[in-house]
Design an enzyme around this catalytic site. Sequence first.
Site, PDB file in Angstrom:
ATOM      1  N   ASP A  69      -7.106 -26.668  81.269  1.00  0.00           N
ATOM      2  CA  ASP A  69      -6.770 -25.658  80.262  1.00  0.00           C
ATOM      3  C   ASP A  69      -7.910 -25.414  79.281  1.00  0.00           C
ATOM      4  O   ASP A  69      -8.903 -26.145  79.272  1.00  0.00           O
ATOM      5  CB  ASP A  69      -5.488 -26.072  79.503  1.00  0.00           C
ATOM      6  N   ASN A 134       5.662 -33.938  73.273  1.00  0.00           N
ATOM      7  CA  ASN A 134       6.860 -33.233  73.749  1.00  0.00           C
ATOM      8  C   ASN A 134       6.890 -33.143  75.273  1.00  0.00           C
ATOM      9  O   ASN A 134       7.584 -32.309  75.838  1.00  0.00           O
ATOM     10  CB  ASN A 134       6.950 -31.829  73.125  1.00  0.00           C
ATOM     11  N   HIS A 136       4.525 -32.156  77.285  1.00  0.00           N
ATOM     12  CA  HIS A 136       3.800 -31.082  77.979  1.00  0.00           C
ATOM     13  C   HIS A 136       2.685 -31.681  78.819  1.00  0.00           C
ATOM     14  O   HIS A 136       2.138 -32.738  78.501  1.00  0.00           O
ATOM     15  CB  HIS A 136       3.290 -30.003  77.020  1.00  0.00           C
ATOM     16  N   GLU A 141       4.111 -26.037  77.874  1.00  0.00           N
ATOM     17  CA  GLU A 141       5.035 -26.458  76.822  1.00  0.00           C
ATOM     18  C   GLU A 141       6.478 -26.398  77.333  1.00  0.00           C
ATOM     19  O   GLU A 141       6.750 -25.773  78.363  1.00  0.00           O
ATOM     20  CB  GLU A 141       4.887 -25.520  75.617  1.00  0.00           C
TER      21      GLU A 141
END
Length: 239
Positions: A69, A134, A136, A141
Amino acid sequence: MTLNENKIEIIVVKDAKEGGKKAAKIVQQELENGLKVIGLPTGGTPETMYEEIRKSDLDFSDVVAINLDEYVGLAADHPQSYAYFMKEHLFDHKPFKETHVPDGLAPEAEETARYDQILADNPIDLQILGIGTNAHIGFNEPGSGFDDTTRKVDLTESTIESNQRYFDSADEVPRTAYSMGMGSIMEAKKILLIAYGENKAEAIAKTVNGEITKEVPASILQKHDNIVFVIDEAAASKL
Ligand code: GLP
């Protein structure tokens, strides 16, 4: 070393230093097994692995590296860009056949199509992942689709908060990123996920033992048939 019921091999190490050594060892084994394409992560977690690789005599000159990314809006020479991170931690030290990081300045449609073509041309042998608090992976996400390919994603507040430590303030953290999708990640022949610290314990527990749900993006990894986690005792504390 244990296999949980979802067949995720879990290696618990003492700390990030030992984890870096273990992860580098796995990379070495895969190179010996003929690894040609490696998928790479950024973030604080893989730093000790990159350090071990830099110190090693591992040879990547016949390997294609594909990063997960990049922040949209940051140029490759921006010190907080992932392209810059990769040069600093690995690419300036080890020659690769090719290296690919999404271009944060390129227009969305062109860049996502270009990246998917790179992935189609270079099937990933080993995909290395970190994980967000979280759960990801890459920048996928909660709510991201399990079949997604490369696309532009909105970062959540919790990710912006976690990542602001690298910027002067939260305002400077880009709000969007280009990320490989979970569909592409799942196509890798083997996956190595690394996590350290108590703040990852919840995400790890849900990923390994929880329901497979888009709200816990990494939970899809339970469906991969060749997957190993290298995590420290703190990250393993809720398993
Ligand atoms: C970022 C990256 C992820 C990384 C995660 C965890 O948002 N896009 O690839 O796994 O954060 O980062 P860290 O290793 O710094 O905790």
